[in-house]
Design a protein around this motif. Structure first.
Motif, PDB file in Angstrom:
ATOM      1  N   UNK A  47     -10.409  -1.354   2.360  1.00  0.00           N
ATOM      2  CA  UNK A  47     -11.237  -2.220   0.895  1.00  0.00           C
ATOM      3  C   UNK A  47     -11.704  -3.745   1.777  1.00  0.00           C
ATOM      4  N   UNK A  48     -11.559  -4.553   3.226  1.00  0.00           N
ATOM      5  CA  UNK A  48     -12.636  -4.947   3.586  1.00  0.00           C
ATOM      6  C   UNK A  48     -13.756  -4.672   3.566  1.00  0.00           C
ATOM      7  N   UNK A  49     -13.606  -3.804   4.259  1.00  0.00           N
ATOM      8  CA  UNK A  49     -15.607  -3.082   3.526  1.00  0.00           C
ATOM      9  C   UNK A  49     -16.136  -3.094   2.709  1.00  0.00           C
ATOM     10  N   UNK A 107       0.794  -1.227   0.051  1.00  0.00           N
ATOM     11  CA  UNK A 107       0.370  -0.192   0.131  1.00  0.00           C
ATOM     12  C   UNK A 107       1.026   1.196   0.304  1.00  0.00           C
ATOM     13  N   UNK A 108       0.677   2.018  -0.456  1.00  0.00           N
ATOM     14  CA  UNK A 108       1.459   3.559  -0.945  1.00  0.00           C
ATOM     15  C   UNK A 108       1.861   4.017   0.139  1.00  0.00           C
ATOM     16  N   UNK A 109       0.033   4.364   0.923  1.00  0.00           N
ATOM     17  CA  UNK A 109       0.027   5.510   1.874  1.00  0.00           C
ATOM     18  C   UNK A 109      -1.004   5.462   2.399  1.00  0.00           C
ATOM     19  N   UNK A 110      -1.755   6.456   2.848  1.00  0.00           N
ATOM     20  CA  UNK A 110      -2.430   6.591   3.653  1.00  0.00           C
ATOM     21  C   UNK A 110      -3.932   7.256   3.505  1.00  0.00           C
ATOM     22  N   UNK A 169      -8.441   2.363  -2.095  1.00  0.00           N
ATOM     23  CA  UNK A 169     -10.137   2.462  -3.767  1.00  0.00           C
ATOM     24  C   UNK A 169      -8.989   1.110  -4.656  1.00  0.00           C
ATOM     25  N   UNK A 170      -7.699   1.108  -4.570  1.00  0.00           N
ATOM     26  CA  UNK A 170      -7.178   0.491  -5.537  1.00  0.00           C
ATOM     27  C   UNK A 170      -6.880  -0.939  -4.619  1.00  0.00           C
ATOM     28  N   UNK A 171      -6.418  -0.455  -3.102  1.00  0.00           N
ATOM     29  CA  UNK A 171      -6.649  -2.035  -2.719  1.00  0.00           C
ATOM     30  C   UNK A 171      -7.667  -2.801  -2.733  1.00  0.00           C
ATOM     31  N   UNK A 172      -8.498  -2.237  -2.710  1.00  0.00           N
ATOM     32  CA  UNK A 172      -9.989  -2.890  -2.411  1.00  0.00           C
ATOM     33  C   UNK A 172     -10.139  -3.760  -3.960  1.00  0.00           C
ATOM     34  N   UNK A 173      -9.798  -2.920  -5.224  1.00  0.00           N
ATOM     35  CA  UNK A 173      -9.983  -3.509  -6.746  1.00  0.00           C
ATOM     36  C   UNK A 173      -9.165  -4.478  -7.050  1.00  0.00           C
ATOM     37  N   UNK A 227     -14.334   1.665  14.548  1.00  0.00           N
ATOM     38  CA  UNK A 227     -15.894   1.025  12.794  1.00  0.00           C
ATOM     39  C   UNK A 227     -15.415   2.903  12.499  1.00  0.00           C
ATOM     40  N   UNK A 228     -13.644   3.142  12.754  1.00  0.00           N
ATOM     41  CA  UNK A 228     -14.052   3.946  11.948  1.00  0.00           C
ATOM     42  C   UNK A 228     -12.705   3.574  10.490  1.00  0.00           C
ATOM     43  N   UNK A 229     -12.609   4.245   9.440  1.00  0.00           N
ATOM     44  CA  UNK A 229     -11.004   4.076   8.422  1.00  0.00           C
ATOM     45  C   UNK A 229     -11.173   6.491   8.528  1.00  0.00           C
ATOM     46  N   UNK A 230     -10.189   6.322   9.342  1.00  0.00           N
ATOM     47  CA  UNK A 230      -9.483   7.563   8.316  1.00  0.00           C
ATOM     48  C   UNK A 230      -8.497   7.936   7.634  1.00  0.00           C
ATOM     49  N   UNK A 231      -8.695   8.433   5.813  1.00  0.00           N
ATOM     50  CA  UNK A 231      -8.241   8.533   5.066  1.00  0.00           C
ATOM     51  C   UNK A 231      -7.739  10.135   5.038  1.00  0.00           C
ATOM     52  N   UNK A 232      -6.223   9.929   4.057  1.00  0.00           N
ATOM     53  CA  UNK A 232      -6.494  11.847   3.672  1.00  0.00           C
ATOM     54  C   UNK A 232      -7.492  11.036   1.824  1.00  0.00           C
ATOM     55  N   UNK A 233      -7.971  12.666   1.636  1.00  0.00           N
ATOM     56  CA  UNK A 233      -9.034  13.146   1.108  1.00  0.00           C
ATOM     57  C   UNK A 233      -8.214  14.294  -0.589  1.00  0.00           C
TER      58      UNK A 233
END
Length: 354
Positions: A106-108, A68-71, A77-81, A129-135
């Motif tokens: 990704x698992x969700x 995984x490249x980062x957070x 999304x790339x990991x999920x795909x 129950x939270x994923x904190x991600x930069x957008x």
């Protein structure tokens, strides 16, 4: 007479001890986690994750590894795909907070259970129950299921930079201030408190606060790791971040938003925010004891110690309520202007001997 109960969303396995990573294959073979095919997707970082892959790969011959490249949301999304194409039984997030949050998301997204294998204790998100991600807008929080299993090897934790443990301490201690804010909102606004979630989060924070050990002690690291896991479960019980997020986290978010290139670690900012928030609410004795414990573990208790001026800290505290609209804390309750915040900080600094 009916017997009423509720199901608590929590991992089926929590393994926290020295050497836990040596038994990871056994945990992943649990039929509650993985089917008989044992098909696993393991998300790792490119640095420490690669080292751990070399160590674990012989015991997990059917697993596939994903760097995984980062957070960021894009990373997740790339990991999920990538995972979606393989129809895996479970996803393993092996690393720090960014890797675990990407793996959670990704698992969700693909509907697979998530196993969190934490390599540091920097914050309470490893079992939340939270994923904190930069957008593109900055940083977002995304609702996800709890991990189905949590593995924390204290030998691995000790190998990580000590700043990660210190950050986790600050995050755990901030529970105490967050619960006080929740109780304030109940008194002033009639907000409902989930008593079980509050008890879990409060006791997690108090256990870390009262423990006599230090960052290099297994006994202390055990209590800290358990406290961070319990805090994540408390958030699941309540259905939001209220048990662990009050004025302390509003101050943290304000640091991040106003000074994104200068902000300190999450736990450092939350610990400082909690100590100051406790002082503002008039809990002077509790605030001073929190300051004493933060100092003992090498955490900052003044803005100057993380590179900010008093005026910048005043700006942060004044802006903080805007970071969580609708959340009621001591900051919203007092509604202080900049001059009043500056006076309150001067009293705080004098009280803690700074």
């Amino acid at each position: 007479m009916p017997v009423l109960t509720r199901l608590i969303p929590s991992p089926v396995v929590v393994d926290i001890r020295p050497g836990a990573l040596n038994d990871l294959a056994g945990v992943l073979a649990d039929q509650r986690i993985c089917s008989s095919t044992g098909k696993l997707a393991i998300a790792i970082s490119g640095g420490s994750g690669a080292v751990l892959r070399q160590r674990l790969e012989p015991s997990l011959p059917t697993a596939e590894w994903f760097e995984v490249g980062g957070g960021t949301l894009d990373d997740a999304i790339k990991l999920a795909d990538a995972i979606k194409k393989g129809r895996y039984d479970a996803v393993v997030g092996l690393g720090g907070g960014k890797i675990i949050d990407c793996a959670k998301f990704a698992a969700a997204r693909v509907g697979a259970p998530l196993v969190a294998v934490a390599t540091n204790l920097s914050h309470d998100g490893l079992c939340s129950p939270v994923a904190t991600l930069d957008n593109d807008a900055g940083r977002g929080s995304y609702g996800v299921p709890n991990p189905i299993a949590v593995v924390i090897d204290l030998d691995v934790i000790r190998e990580a930079p000590v700043r990660f443990v210190r950050s986790g301490i600050g995050d755990a201690l901030s529970n105490i201030s967050a619960i006080a804010d929740w109780e304030l909102a109940a008194r002033e606004r009639g907000e409902d408190i989930d008593g079980l979630a509050a008890a879990m989060a409060r006791q997690a924070g108090e256990a870390v606060l009262r423990h006599p050990g230090g960052v290099g002690d297994d006994a202390f690291l055990q209590v800290l790791a358990e406290g961070l896991v319990l805090t994540g479960i408390a958030m699941s019980v309540s259905g939001d971040s209220r048990p662990a997020s009050g004025a302390c986290h509003e101050i943290n978010h304000a640091f991040d938003l106003l000074f994104p290139k200068r902000a300190a670690s999450h736990g450092e900012q939350c610990g400082l925010g909690a100590a100051f928030a406790m002082f503002l609410r008039g809990a002077r004795e509790e605030s001073l004891y929190m300051v004493e414990v933060l100092r003992r573990h090498g955490l900052p208790v003044t803005p100057e110690e993380i590179g900010f001026t008093v005026d910048e800290f005043v700006q942060v505290v004044e802006y903080a309520p805007q970071t969580r609209p609708g959340r009621y804390t001591i900051l919203e309750h007092l509604n202080l202007n900049s001059d009043q915040i500056k006076d309150a900080y001067a009293d705080y600094a004098k009280a803690i001997g700074s």
